[in-house]
Design a protein around this motif. Sequence first.
Motif, PDB file in Angstrom:
ATOM      1  N   ALA A  38      17.601  37.504  23.532  1.00  0.00           N
ATOM      2  CA  ALA A  38      17.223  37.296  24.934  1.00  0.00           C
ATOM      3  C   ALA A  38      15.981  38.096  25.289  1.00  0.00           C
ATOM      4  O   ALA A  38      15.095  37.602  26.007  1.00  0.00           O
ATOM      5  CB  ALA A  38      18.383  37.688  25.843  1.00  0.00           C
ATOM      6  N   LEU A  42      12.379  36.605  26.738  1.00  0.00           N
ATOM      7  CA  LEU A  42      11.880  36.933  28.078  1.00  0.00           C
ATOM      8  C   LEU A  42      10.731  37.937  28.076  1.00  0.00           C
ATOM      9  O   LEU A  42      10.051  38.098  29.088  1.00  0.00           O
ATOM     10  CB  LEU A  42      13.027  37.472  28.940  1.00  0.00           C
ATOM     11  CG  LEU A  42      14.156  36.481  29.229  1.00  0.00           C
ATOM     12  CD1 LEU A  42      15.206  37.124  30.123  1.00  0.00           C
ATOM     13  CD2 LEU A  42      13.626  35.212  29.886  1.00  0.00           C
ATOM     14  N   THR A  63      16.608  38.353  37.866  1.00  0.00           N
ATOM     15  CA  THR A  63      17.064  39.260  36.809  1.00  0.00           C
ATOM     16  C   THR A  63      18.529  39.027  36.499  1.00  0.00           C
ATOM     17  O   THR A  63      18.940  38.946  35.331  1.00  0.00           O
ATOM     18  CB  THR A  63      16.860  40.726  37.237  1.00  0.00           C
ATOM     19  OG1 THR A  63      15.492  40.931  37.546  1.00  0.00           O
ATOM     20  CG2 THR A  63      17.286  41.673  36.131  1.00  0.00           C
ATOM     21  N   GLN A  65      20.475  36.436  36.740  1.00  0.00           N
ATOM     22  CA  GLN A  65      20.887  35.203  36.077  1.00  0.00           C
ATOM     23  C   GLN A  65      20.737  35.264  34.556  1.00  0.00           C
ATOM     24  O   GLN A  65      21.704  34.996  33.837  1.00  0.00           O
ATOM     25  CB  GLN A  65      20.147  34.008  36.682  1.00  0.00           C
ATOM     26  CG  GLN A  65      20.536  33.804  38.151  1.00  0.00           C
ATOM     27  CD  GLN A  65      20.223  32.415  38.674  1.00  0.00           C
ATOM     28  OE1 GLN A  65      20.214  31.438  37.935  1.00  0.00           O
ATOM     29  NE2 GLN A  65      19.997  32.313  39.974  1.00  0.00           N
ATOM     30  N   PRO A  66      19.572  35.639  34.007  1.00  0.00           N
ATOM     31  CA  PRO A  66      19.509  35.747  32.545  1.00  0.00           C
ATOM     32  C   PRO A  66      20.401  36.857  31.987  1.00  0.00           C
ATOM     33  O   PRO A  66      20.937  36.727  30.882  1.00  0.00           O
ATOM     34  CB  PRO A  66      18.025  36.015  32.263  1.00  0.00           C
ATOM     35  CG  PRO A  66      17.430  36.434  33.559  1.00  0.00           C
ATOM     36  CD  PRO A  66      18.251  35.808  34.625  1.00  0.00           C
ATOM     37  N   THR A  70      23.260  35.969  29.268  1.00  0.00           N
ATOM     38  CA  THR A  70      23.206  36.650  27.968  1.00  0.00           C
ATOM     39  C   THR A  70      24.502  37.399  27.693  1.00  0.00           C
ATOM     40  O   THR A  70      25.028  37.376  26.572  1.00  0.00           O
ATOM     41  CB  THR A  70      22.012  37.608  27.921  1.00  0.00           C
ATOM     42  OG1 THR A  70      20.808  36.864  28.134  1.00  0.00           O
ATOM     43  CG2 THR A  70      21.922  38.320  26.579  1.00  0.00           C
ATOM     44  N   SER A  99      26.072  29.129  31.245  1.00  0.00           N
ATOM     45  CA  SER A  99      26.664  29.868  30.128  1.00  0.00           C
ATOM     46  C   SER A  99      27.641  28.978  29.376  1.00  0.00           C
ATOM     47  O   SER A  99      27.645  28.946  28.129  1.00  0.00           O
ATOM     48  CB  SER A  99      27.390  31.116  30.636  1.00  0.00           C
ATOM     49  OG  SER A  99      26.541  31.937  31.408  1.00  0.00           O
ATOM     50  N   VAL A 113      18.111  30.886  28.604  1.00  0.00           N
ATOM     51  CA  VAL A 113      17.838  32.193  29.205  1.00  0.00           C
ATOM     52  C   VAL A 113      16.507  32.173  29.955  1.00  0.00           C
ATOM     53  O   VAL A 113      16.370  32.757  31.033  1.00  0.00           O
ATOM     54  CB  VAL A 113      17.923  33.312  28.136  1.00  0.00           C
ATOM     55  CG1 VAL A 113      16.664  33.421  27.295  1.00  0.00           C
ATOM     56  CG2 VAL A 113      18.255  34.654  28.773  1.00  0.00           C
ATOM     57  N   ARG A 114      15.539  31.437  29.417  1.00  0.00           N
ATOM     58  CA  ARG A 114      14.266  31.271  30.146  1.00  0.00           C
ATOM     59  C   ARG A 114      14.461  30.393  31.370  1.00  0.00           C
ATOM     60  O   ARG A 114      13.894  30.651  32.440  1.00  0.00           O
ATOM     61  CB  ARG A 114      13.207  30.688  29.213  1.00  0.00           C
ATOM     62  CG  ARG A 114      12.677  31.678  28.179  1.00  0.00           C
ATOM     63  CD  ARG A 114      11.486  31.110  27.422  1.00  0.00           C
ATOM     64  NE  ARG A 114      11.879  30.038  26.526  1.00  0.00           N
ATOM     65  CZ  ARG A 114      12.080  30.184  25.207  1.00  0.00           C
ATOM     66  NH1 ARG A 114      11.932  31.375  24.647  1.00  0.00           N
ATOM     67  NH2 ARG A 114      12.420  29.147  24.457  1.00  0.00           N
ATOM     68  N   VAL A 116      17.205  29.934  33.243  1.00  0.00           N
ATOM     69  CA  VAL A 116      17.910  30.547  34.371  1.00  0.00           C
ATOM     70  C   VAL A 116      17.073  31.658  35.015  1.00  0.00           C
ATOM     71  O   VAL A 116      17.253  31.945  36.209  1.00  0.00           O
ATOM     72  CB  VAL A 116      19.320  31.058  33.991  1.00  0.00           C
ATOM     73  CG1 VAL A 116      20.185  29.905  33.522  1.00  0.00           C
ATOM     74  CG2 VAL A 116      19.283  32.175  32.989  1.00  0.00           C
ATOM     75  N   ARG A 117      16.150  32.254  34.257  1.00  0.00           N
ATOM     76  CA  ARG A 117      15.215  33.162  34.933  1.00  0.00           C
ATOM     77  C   ARG A 117      14.350  32.370  35.917  1.00  0.00           C
ATOM     78  O   ARG A 117      14.160  32.790  37.073  1.00  0.00           O
ATOM     79  CB  ARG A 117      14.316  33.905  33.945  1.00  0.00           C
ATOM     80  CG  ARG A 117      13.336  34.833  34.681  1.00  0.00           C
ATOM     81  CD  ARG A 117      12.503  35.695  33.772  1.00  0.00           C
ATOM     82  NE  ARG A 117      11.593  34.935  32.932  1.00  0.00           N
ATOM     83  CZ  ARG A 117      10.697  35.495  32.114  1.00  0.00           C
ATOM     84  NH1 ARG A 117      10.605  36.804  32.018  1.00  0.00           N
ATOM     85  NH2 ARG A 117       9.905  34.738  31.380  1.00  0.00           N
TER      86      ARG A 117
END
Length: 318
Positions: A38, A42, A63, A65-66, A70, A99, A113-114, A116-117
């Motif tokens: 992760a 990011l 912040t 959310q990722p 993760t 998730s 992960v990207r 949800v950021r």
Amino acid sequence: MALANTAFVFPGQGSQKVGMLAAAHAEYAAVRDTFTEASEALGYDMWDLIQNGEQEALNLTATTQPVLLTSSVALWRAWLEQGGEGPAVMAGHSLGEFSALVCAGALGFADAVRLVRQRGEFMQTAVPVGEGAMAAIIGLDDQAIVDICADIAGRGEGEVAAVNFNSPGQVVIAGHTGSVDVAIAALKEAGAKRAMPLPVSAPFHTVLMKPAGERLAEAMAQISIQAPSVPVIHNVHCQAENDPERIRELLVQQIYSPVQWTGCVQAMVERGVGEVVECGPGKVLSGLNRRIDKSLNSHSLEEPEALQATLAALAGAA
């Protein structure tokens, strides 16, 4: 082989705290590797932020959310690393739906992960910090909450609506800060046992998030989605979907639609679920699930001792 009567559920925002997963990170290579992956996706050290950052920074949705995605994926991978079997069904609360879809193989982890950021950034910028709020309402009939919020919003001074149906007698409202404050007072007067602001930075799942939904749709157009290997119950309509394009649509709709968590849990029970594993930090969903259906047995994975106890319990229940 899947655990026939077991669901895995994935928490959303509000479960984050500085120092979380420290023991799991020390114990399991899968957890360490997931946070490394992760961080590379990011461009910052996510693990250092979680262990040494400020809670206020962790609570900012772009912040949070990722970080939570993760954390959930890390614990899922640790579960598999320790020999755990997959469940019959999955569901996630709001962000947790992403998730669940990663763990079900529908979304790639680095992509998610990207994504949800970006989702967090879109949601935050849709309503400036301080202009939106959310509050949990405890001990009042769901329909009464819906009606009182609709009455306040109908005055034209600001949006407020019931947005998370978390369990019978626990509903979250959201909207413009002033209207949420008015609603809190009105709901207390109507008999709510508690009405308390939540530590989030935007009014999620309201019509105020429509601009965020439009931007999320553009971002998601670049993301590959596969049919999930495990059914995932969606927040919008409490059903599972196999079609990747339908999943894409629902993830966009979810950003400005109420989270029907009570319905999601009831849908899992109708599938024969009796054991529910909370795959993420904290035990927020375990508490909600017990209020929705007292027959459910809840388990957690955040601490290594809990993960091992869950392995043993589900081996006995299989």
